[in-house]
Scaffold this motif. Structure first.
Motif, PDB file in Angstrom:
ATOM      1  N   PRO A  89       0.779  -1.283   0.097  1.00 22.62           N
ATOM      2  CA  PRO A  89      -0.003   0.056  -0.058  1.00 22.62           C
ATOM      3  C   PRO A  89       0.705   1.194   0.035  1.00 22.62           C
ATOM      4  CG  PRO A  89      -0.214  -1.285   2.052  1.00 22.62           C
ATOM      5  CD  PRO A  89       0.611  -2.153   1.088  1.00 22.62           C
ATOM      6  N   LEU A  90       1.985   1.392   0.614  1.00 25.10           N
ATOM      7  CA  LEU A  90       2.836   2.457   0.660  1.00 25.10           C
ATOM      8  C   LEU A  90       3.464   2.843  -0.592  1.00 25.10           C
ATOM      9  CD1 LEU A  90       4.601   2.402   4.088  1.00 25.10           C
ATOM     10  CD2 LEU A  90       2.430   3.508   3.608  1.00 25.10           C
ATOM     11  N   LEU A  91       3.837   1.723  -1.191  1.00 29.39           N
ATOM     12  CA  LEU A  91       4.321   1.771  -2.580  1.00 29.39           C
ATOM     13  C   LEU A  91       3.309   2.304  -3.776  1.00 29.39           C
ATOM     14  CD1 LEU A  91       7.132  -0.637  -2.740  1.00 29.39           C
ATOM     15  CD2 LEU A  91       7.551   1.799  -2.755  1.00 29.39           C
ATOM     16  N   GLU A  92       2.218   1.860  -3.617  1.00 26.50           N
ATOM     17  CA  GLU A  92       1.112   1.983  -4.294  1.00 26.50           C
ATOM     18  C   GLU A  92       0.604   3.312  -4.274  1.00 26.50           C
ATOM     19  OE1 GLU A  92      -2.134  -0.855  -3.515  1.00 26.50           O
ATOM     20  OE2 GLU A  92      -0.581  -2.540  -4.084  1.00 26.50           O
ATOM     21  N   GLU A  93       0.478   3.924  -3.141  1.00 25.77           N
ATOM     22  CA  GLU A  93       0.155   5.249  -2.843  1.00 25.77           C
ATOM     23  C   GLU A  93       0.991   6.309  -3.319  1.00 25.77           C
ATOM     24  OE1 GLU A  93      -3.034   7.745  -1.071  1.00 25.77           O
ATOM     25  OE2 GLU A  93      -2.851   5.840  -1.605  1.00 25.77           O
ATOM     26  N   ALA A  94       2.231   5.848  -3.370  1.00 29.94           N
ATOM     27  CA  ALA A  94       3.549   6.743  -3.881  1.00 29.94           C
ATOM     28  C   ALA A  94       3.505   6.905  -5.472  1.00 29.94           C
ATOM     29  CB  ALA A  94       5.007   6.108  -3.496  1.00 29.94           C
ATOM     30  N   ARG A  95       2.908   5.677  -6.403  1.00 30.08           N
ATOM     31  CA  ARG A  95       2.764   5.853  -7.370  1.00 30.08           C
ATOM     32  C   ARG A  95       1.612   6.468  -8.058  1.00 30.08           C
ATOM     33  NH1 ARG A  95       5.197   0.571  -7.231  1.00 30.08           N
ATOM     34  NH2 ARG A  95       3.243  -0.480  -6.281  1.00 30.08           N
ATOM     35  N   ALA A  96       0.690   6.501  -6.988  1.00 27.55           N
ATOM     36  CA  ALA A  96      -0.697   7.440  -7.500  1.00 27.55           C
ATOM     37  C   ALA A  96      -0.480   8.816  -7.241  1.00 27.55           C
ATOM     38  CB  ALA A  96      -1.841   6.729  -6.452  1.00 27.55           C
ATOM     39  N   GLN A  97       0.609   9.257  -6.596  1.00 38.83           N
ATOM     40  CA  GLN A  97       0.940  10.563  -6.516  1.00 38.83           C
ATOM     41  C   GLN A  97      -0.363  11.421  -5.829  1.00 38.83           C
ATOM     42  OE1 GLN A  97       4.184  12.501  -8.085  1.00 38.83           O
ATOM     43  NE2 GLN A  97       4.378  10.606  -6.894  1.00 38.83           N
ATOM     44  N   SER A  98      -0.471  10.812  -4.602  1.00 40.49           N
ATOM     45  CA  SER A  98      -1.508  11.536  -3.755  1.00 40.49           C
ATOM     46  C   SER A  98      -1.164  12.694  -3.450  1.00 40.49           C
ATOM     47  CB  SER A  98      -1.823  10.655  -2.699  1.00 40.49           C
ATOM     48  OG  SER A  98      -0.852  10.435  -1.796  1.00 40.49           O
ATOM     49  N   VAL A  99      -2.148  13.837  -3.094  1.00 36.03           N
ATOM     50  CA  VAL A  99      -1.895  15.236  -2.654  1.00 36.03           C
ATOM     51  C   VAL A  99      -1.602  15.302  -1.209  1.00 36.03           C
ATOM     52  CG1 VAL A  99      -3.127  15.931  -4.596  1.00 36.03           C
ATOM     53  CG2 VAL A  99      -4.471  15.527  -2.534  1.00 36.03           C
ATOM     54  N   HIS A 100      -0.910  16.442  -0.727  1.00 42.95           N
ATOM     55  CA  HIS A 100      -0.845  16.507   0.806  1.00 42.95           C
ATOM     56  C   HIS A 100      -2.150  16.436   1.394  1.00 42.95           C
ATOM     57  CE1 HIS A 100      -0.639  19.039   4.170  1.00 42.95           C
ATOM     58  NE2 HIS A 100       0.455  18.626   4.178  1.00 42.95           N
ATOM     59  N   GLY A 101      -2.046  15.565   2.613  1.00 42.67           N
ATOM     60  CA  GLY A 101      -3.227  15.370   3.381  1.00 42.67           C
ATOM     61  C   GLY A 101      -4.119  14.284   3.093  1.00 42.67           C
ATOM     62  N   SER A 102      -3.810  13.569   1.709  1.00 38.44           N
ATOM     63  CA  SER A 102      -4.652  12.378   1.445  1.00 38.44           C
ATOM     64  C   SER A 102      -4.442  11.126   2.444  1.00 38.44           C
ATOM     65  CB  SER A 102      -4.428  12.038   0.108  1.00 38.44           C
ATOM     66  OG  SER A 102      -4.672  12.897  -0.846  1.00 38.44           O
ATOM     67  N   VAL A 103      -5.552  10.643   2.794  1.00 34.90           N
ATOM     68  CA  VAL A 103      -5.423   9.788   3.807  1.00 34.90           C
ATOM     69  C   VAL A 103      -5.621   8.104   3.183  1.00 34.90           C
ATOM     70  CG1 VAL A 103      -6.410   8.703   6.025  1.00 34.90           C
ATOM     71  CG2 VAL A 103      -6.259  11.141   5.616  1.00 34.90           C
ATOM     72  N   LEU A 104      -4.779   7.537   3.408  1.00 36.45           N
ATOM     73  CA  LEU A 104      -4.889   5.870   3.073  1.00 36.45           C
ATOM     74  C   LEU A 104      -5.180   5.085   4.425  1.00 36.45           C
ATOM     75  CD1 LEU A 104      -4.197   3.489   1.257  1.00 36.45           C
ATOM     76  CD2 LEU A 104      -1.958   3.412   1.962  1.00 36.45           C
ATOM     77  N   VAL A 105      -6.230   4.403   4.490  1.00 32.05           N
ATOM     78  CA  VAL A 105      -6.450   3.435   5.462  1.00 32.05           C
ATOM     79  C   VAL A 105      -6.569   1.934   4.771  1.00 32.05           C
ATOM     80  CG1 VAL A 105      -8.284   2.870   7.111  1.00 32.05           C
ATOM     81  CG2 VAL A 105      -7.845   5.250   6.741  1.00 32.05           C
ATOM     82  N   VAL A 106      -6.014   1.233   5.232  1.00 27.90           N
ATOM     83  CA  VAL A 106      -5.862  -0.362   5.256  1.00 27.90           C
ATOM     84  C   VAL A 106      -6.445  -1.025   6.465  1.00 27.90           C
ATOM     85  CG1 VAL A 106      -4.491  -2.236   4.510  1.00 27.90           C
ATOM     86  CG2 VAL A 106      -3.637  -0.109   3.961  1.00 27.90           C
ATOM     87  N   GLU A 107      -7.683  -1.720   6.289  1.00 24.67           N
ATOM     88  CA  GLU A 107      -8.207  -2.257   7.281  1.00 24.67           C
ATOM     89  C   GLU A 107      -7.668  -3.453   7.887  1.00 24.67           C
ATOM     90  OE1 GLU A 107     -10.405  -0.581   8.915  1.00 24.67           O
ATOM     91  OE2 GLU A 107     -11.700   0.556   7.695  1.00 24.67           O
ATOM     92  N   ASP A 108      -6.772  -4.097   6.843  1.00 31.34           N
ATOM     93  CA  ASP A 108      -6.027  -5.498   7.292  1.00 31.34           C
ATOM     94  C   ASP A 108      -5.053  -5.471   6.400  1.00 31.34           C
ATOM     95  OD1 ASP A 108      -5.215  -7.850   8.204  1.00 31.34           O
ATOM     96  OD2 ASP A 108      -7.348  -8.976   8.235  1.00 31.34           O
ATOM     97  N   LEU A 109      -3.914  -5.462   7.272  1.00 30.63           N
ATOM     98  CA  LEU A 109      -2.678  -5.636   6.429  1.00 30.63           C
ATOM     99  C   LEU A 109      -2.016  -6.865   6.198  1.00 30.63           C
ATOM    100  CD1 LEU A 109      -1.080  -3.036   5.111  1.00 30.63           C
ATOM    101  CD2 LEU A 109       0.405  -3.064   7.156  1.00 30.63           C
ATOM    102  N   THR A 110      -2.914  -7.974   6.343  1.00 27.62           N
ATOM    103  CA  THR A 110      -2.333  -9.253   6.231  1.00 27.62           C
ATOM    104  C   THR A 110      -1.717  -9.449   4.896  1.00 27.62           C
ATOM    105  OG1 THR A 110      -4.055 -10.334   7.533  1.00 27.62           O
ATOM    106  CG2 THR A 110      -2.900 -11.569   6.001  1.00 27.62           C
TER     107      THR A 110
END
Length: 227
Positions: free
Chosen positions: A84-105
């Motif tokens: 998820p952290l790499l996917e969010e980096a590739r998505a080029q999210s803007v400042h303040g964007s929140v990523l929530v992963v409910e289950d990181l299994t």
């Protein structure tokens, strides 16, 4: 003022603690981001750990952490080149964007079968501090159980995100404070003793107009091959 007095999430007390621990005068060995993630972890409802992470181009580095077990999550990202952290980096999210992963299994695929691996933390709440050129800096919150970091975490994390962004990228922070932070980043990202980190960083700061944190981040990217 407590929760029973209309301070639903304990914001007043948290702001007091944040000021006390992150607005201290600069002193040798003191790192304001260490103080910030420590207060954040103690304050945010449901959070068991907190970190500042740098993600991009297949690599995740968490530089300021309250629990060394976060390294397990980083290694998983780095070994798989996914997550998820790499996917969010590739998505080029803007400042303040929140990523929530409910289950990181975590899932490990051997080619013949897929096996679920339980990580040290199941819940992830990650807020973008800066995202550019495929790189993302974030304030990450972790919890041991799944589905543990919801709206209260988002509300509380916002003030820590503002302060973390200011520490890392605020133009009005003193140069001495930004230099100390830059040395800390180089030391932690490259696994160097602080004197060695200073020796590596200093030649790149000959131009007094260059921001030490920006220079440190670019130097780290160059050395690790992620630029």
């Amino acid at each position: 003022m407590g929760a029973g007095d209309g301070d639903l999430f304990g914001l007043a007390e948290s702001l007091r603690a944040l000021r006390e621990f992150t607005l201290r005068p600069v002193e040798s060995g003191y790192d304001a981001l260490d103080a910030l993630v420590a207060v954040c972890r103690r304050t945010v409802p449901g959070a068991d750990a907190a970190a500042i992470s740098y993600a991009g181009h297949g690599q995740v580095r968490s530089t300021h952490v309250t629990d060394p077990a976060i390294d397990v999550i980083d290694r998983w990202h780095n070994q798989t080149g996914a997550g998820p952290l790499l996917e969010e980096a590739r998505a080029q999210s803007v400042h303040g964007s929140v990523l929530v992963v409910e289950d990181l299994t975590l899932s490990v695929d051997s080619g013949a079968c897929s096996v679920g691996v339980r990580p040290p933390f199941r819940s992830l709440h990650s807020t973008t501090l800066r995202s550019q050129d495929g790189h993302r800096t974030a304030l990450d919150l972790y919890a041991a159980p799944p589905h543990a970091l919801g709206l209260p975490a988002t509300v509380m994390a916002e003030m820590f995100v503002r302060r973390a962004t200011h520490l890392l990228y605020g133009a009005d922070e003193t140069r001495a404070a930004r230099y100390q932070l830059a040395v800390s980043l180089v030391s932690r990202c490259l696994d160097l003793a602080r004197p060695d980190a200073e020796h590596l960083l200093s030649p790149h700061l000959d131009d007094g107009n260059r921001d030490p944190v920006f220079v440190a981040e670019r130097l780290i990217d160059h050395i690790t091959g992620t630029d």
